[in-house]
Design an enzyme around this catalytic site. Structure first.
Site, PDB file in Angstrom:
ATOM      1  N   ASP A 280      43.333  43.013  51.686  1.00 49.24           N
ATOM      2  CA  ASP A 280      44.613  42.845  51.031  1.00 49.24           C
ATOM      3  C   ASP A 280      45.585  42.287  52.076  1.00 49.24           C
ATOM      4  OD1 ASP A 280      46.235  44.821  48.435  1.00 49.24           O
ATOM      5  OD2 ASP A 280      46.758  42.882  49.316  1.00 49.24           O
TER       6      ASP A 280
HETATM    7  C1  GLC Z   1      49.526  42.264  47.468  1.00 51.36           C
HETATM    8  C2  GLC Z   1      48.724  43.135  46.531  1.00 51.36           C
HETATM    9  C3  GLC Z   1      47.459  42.488  46.043  1.00 51.36           C
HETATM   10  C4  GLC Z   1      47.694  40.994  45.936  1.00 51.36           C
HETATM   11  C5  GLC Z   1      47.850  40.473  47.344  1.00 51.36           C
HETATM   12  C6  GLC Z   1      48.123  38.957  47.362  1.00 51.36           C
HETATM   13  O1  GLC Z   1      50.121  43.045  48.461  1.00 51.36           O
HETATM   14  O2  GLC Z   1      48.399  44.457  46.951  1.00 51.36           O
HETATM   15  O3  GLC Z   1      47.130  43.096  44.789  1.00 51.36           O
HETATM   16  O4  GLC Z   1      46.596  40.380  45.292  1.00 51.36           O
HETATM   17  O5  GLC Z   1      48.890  41.144  48.056  1.00 51.36           O
HETATM   18  O6  GLC Z   1      49.359  38.702  46.793  1.00 51.36           O
END
Ligand code: GLC
Length: 749
Positions: A280
């Site tokens: 993430d």
């Molecule tokens: C965010 C979220 C994740 C998302 C990623 C890219 O913090 O936790 O669900 O897909 O970053 O935006």
């Protein structure tokens, strides 16, 4: 410094290769040949996902791509820029490996569908699949290859803002709908035009963040992990989801981005997943913040060994992986496996053959066909929670003057909900606009916003609202939450209507007119007070682009509401966690055992009060149970029976029930099937959802619904023993919500 058992790493590499679901020999051959030709720098480059520049290519980004130091770019959606970035990768880098472009397309790209929690309220996998498909086509037309969806975190805590993105509290419903989204995004083949790679996230237990406070620790015992939180992810892995993403949280003390149990043992070794895992946003670097890695280099070591193939946004891999490989702290075989996983998905997507995008190859964004799917999804997502005295549907013919009041009646942006990066409010049709269109000159529609936003306390416009209500035959209030009040990092400790919305309902209710309240929100709210002053209560979630026409059709009786709650609505935050598939405990509360705090005799002796599981000041029942939703019609369930009173492992349990529409409207009902293992070697839930069917019946029509339930679906994960359907008596419940008492017994031999 923690030493990771290499046996675990090597075993999962080996098993991942062997047990890869349906490996395509051509793809594997090409991946192996490419890998053979790559330098270690180029390999590490494939493991790096870089944030785009939102249009345009800064020199540093172009250089990274040209030198093969980026394998993926996220958040760039300008097609020209994407094609130019791809041209640099394909035509100017040494090996010409194409980039994979990613974006959060959570519930639509330009055509915005209801938030996923709202889509879950449709209990309609086919419709959810169609919604994901149109989202994929629109995203692909812009040049995107990959979305970070479906989010299939089980959530039992409406304080958590990301419940809006989830598919609710139940593992079976979330599994069915999560798989439907994977099918919708990925199609029959990732190489199909309009197909994009999906991502099962956030593995695992994000929705169990303690206190419903985003990013907080998740402490999940083994039986809950396997019976509640894993199933939707296993279902999506079995359905061929191309990628996984870890949760930000520490799970039982081990942050997911450094957790080999999750990504080596469970995902690769047990489940045979052969896509790739992306971290993430900066979750690899955050291992230092969690306090499990002393520095970024150690974070990179832990994450690669734990099975995180690609690093999103932070640069610990780019900065330290080369050194870690040179020092032998990370075997090059581990890097090779991560690269192979990524190349496999790029090859499956056909990026080598078709690296560029021509939007003219695709249908227009937000076209009528896409809007029609969004409207149907919004229509079936709305849940009728109260309808006293048949306040609904409104009869257009009898309606002369309608008062439409509230901050969410005509807000094209707010009704779209959270995570709508590429949505465009100009396409939104609001409830006010739709009602005016539907009623035409048949009735006058007076609109008073009354509150500037859902959080406004200024009541100066209330007299206008009250006046409009006095002059009207019917009053519709549009209340709830602005979209920013749910979603990532937007947890709430209180679940009431924000601002002075409850005061608005009370002020308008004093006119004595029938009050219809429509609530838009990203989470279950504590609607008890709102319900008290409303004759009818319709919950619309954040309904998306076409929420207006959908809501208008329901309010005017052109269609009956059919949504069912995918999550329990507690009476107050103090009841949380409250969910339907709870254990019975040794002292379950009953109507008889419950004494309300106001009814306790003064100086009541200690043992005279309670002795069962409830709150003195909030009882033991939710405001609305899981699976609940009213219709304009009435449905009766009769003659529930099983074809065989006993089944053996390997058999199919056939359950039949007669469903009758005994009301005045043609309508759809979601018949739900629950089981209960009456005696088990560990306490099992009082109900577990194992089947549902959406059935449309004309007024007066009845039909026999048949459920086919493989005996294996009665199984449960027993810690230390694995999945088993223990012999003994089961109860089978069928009804219109999880409170149903209609049951029949059957036996597992
Ligand atoms: C965010 C979220 C994740 C998302 C990623 C890219 O913090 O936790 O669900 O897909 O970053 O935006």
């Amino acid at each position: 410094m923690k030493k990771l058992p290499f046996s675990l790493v090597v075993l999962s590499l080996f098993s991942g290769l062997l047990s890869a679901q349906n490996p395509d020999p051509e793809v594997e051959k090409k991946a192996a040949e490419l890998l053979q030709s790559m330098t270690i720098q180029e390999k590490i480059g494939q493991l790096c996902q870089v944030n785009g520049a939102y249009g345009g290519i800064p020199e540093e980004l172009g250089k990274q791509v040209r030198e093969g130091k980026a394998g993926s770019i996220l958040n760039e959606v300008d097609t020209r820029t994407l094609n130019e970035l791809q041209r640099i990768a394909v035509e100017e880098s040494r090996l010409g490996i194409p980039l994979i472009f990613a974006r959060d397309v959570i519930h639509g790209f330009r055509t915005i569908l209801p938030i996923p929690l709202g889509q879950a309220a449709t209990w309609n996998p086919e419709l959810v699949e169609r919604g994901a498909h149109i989202a994929a086509v629109e995203a692909a037309s812009a040049g995107l290859h990959w979305t970070f969806a479906p989010m299939i975190d089980i959530c039992r805590d409406p304080r958590w803002g990301r419940i809006a993105e989830s598919l609710g509290e139940d593992p079976y419903l979330a599994s069915e709908l999560g798989v439907a989204m994977v099918r919708g995004f990925q199609g029959e083949s990732l190489a199909d035009k309009g197909a994009i790679a999906a991502c099962a996230k956030h593995f695992v237990g994000y929705g169990a963040a303690e206190g419903g406070r985003d990013y907080n620790s998740a402490n999940i015992p083994e039986n809950e992990l396997y019976n509640i939180y894993f199933p939707p992810f296993k279902a999506c892995a079995d359905a061929g989801v191309a990628t996984f993403m870890p949760t930000f949280n520490d799970v039982n003390g081990v942050p997911a981005s450094g957790n080999p149990f999750l990504f080596r043992k469970v995902l690769r070794e047990d489940w045979g997943f052969n896509g790739f895992v992306v971290s993430d946003w900066e979750s690899v670097r955050q291992l230092t913040v969690h306090g499990v890695a002393a520095d970024n280099k150690e974070a990179a070591r832990q994450a690669t060994l734990a099975g995180i193939d690609m690093e999103m946004a932070s640069t610990t891999y780019a900065d330290h992986l080369m050194e870690l490989v040179e020092q032998g702290a990370v075997p090059e075989a581990v890097v090779d496996e991560a690269v192979r996983n990524i190349l496999r998905v790029k090859l499956q997507l056909g990026l080598f053959e078709h690296p560029y995008t021509d939007p003219s190859d695709f249908p227009a964004l937000a076209n009528d066909a896409h809007r029609a799917v969004a409207e149907q999804a919004a229509l079936q997502s709305c849940v009728l929670l109260k309808n006293e005295g048949q306040a609904l549907p409104l009869e257009a013919g009898k309606l002369q003057r309608l008062a439409v009041i509230g901050p969410l009646a005509d807000d094209p942006y707010e009704q779209l909900g959270t995570w709508i990066f590429d949505g465009d409010p100009q396409h939104t049709v609001t409830p006010l606009a739709a009602l005016r269109t539907a009623l035409g000159d048949k009735a006058s529609v007076q609109f008073v916003k009354a509150l500037e936003t859902s959080r406004t306390y200024n009541q100066s416009a209330f007299p206008d609202a009250v006046r409009a209500a006095r002059e009207a035959d019917a009053v519709i209030l549009f209340l709830g939450e602005e979209s920013i009040l749910s979603g990532e990092a937007h947890s709430r400790a209180h679940l009431g209507l924000p601002g002075a919305q409850l005061e608005l309902i009370k002020a308008v209710a004093e006119t004595g007119k029938p009050i219809i309240t429509v609530v838009m929100a990203g989470r279950p709210l504590a609607l008890g007070p709102a319900q008290e002053y409303s004759d009818a209560l319709l919950f619309a979630w954040h309904p998306g682009t076409m929420g207006g026409p959908a809501i208008a059709r329901l309010l005017l009786g052109l269609e009956s509401p059919s949504g069912k709650l995918p999550v329990t609505f507690p009476t107050t935050a103090g009841q949380i966690p409250m969910y339907y598939n709870h254990k019975n405990t040794g002292k379950p509360a009953t109507e008889e055992s419950y004494i309300h705090i106001d009814d306790i005799p003064v100086r009541a002796p200690q043992t005279s009060v309670g002795n069962t599981s409830y709150y003195l000041d909030a009882g033991y029942k939710p405001l609305f149970p899981f699976g609940f939703g009213l219709s304009y019609s009435q449905f009766e369930y009769r003659n529930l029976r099983v074809r065989e009173p006993a089944v053996s492992p390997g058999d199919t349990l056939v359950v039949m029930v007669e469903l009758a529409n005994t009301g005045q409207y043609e309508a759809e009902e979601v018949a739900q099937l629950y089981i209960r293992d009456v005696v088990s070697s560990i306490a099992r839930p009082v109900k577990e959802l194992k089947g549902f069917q959406r059935i449309r019946l004309k007024a007066g029509e009845s039909r026999t619904a048949t459920f086919q339930l493989p005996a294996e679906h009665l199984a449960y994960y027993y810690p230390g023993k694995g999945w088993m359907a223990e012999p003994g008596q089961f109860e089978i419940f069928v009804g219109g919500d999880s409170d149903t008492g209609l049951k029949v017994s059957c036996e597992i031999r």
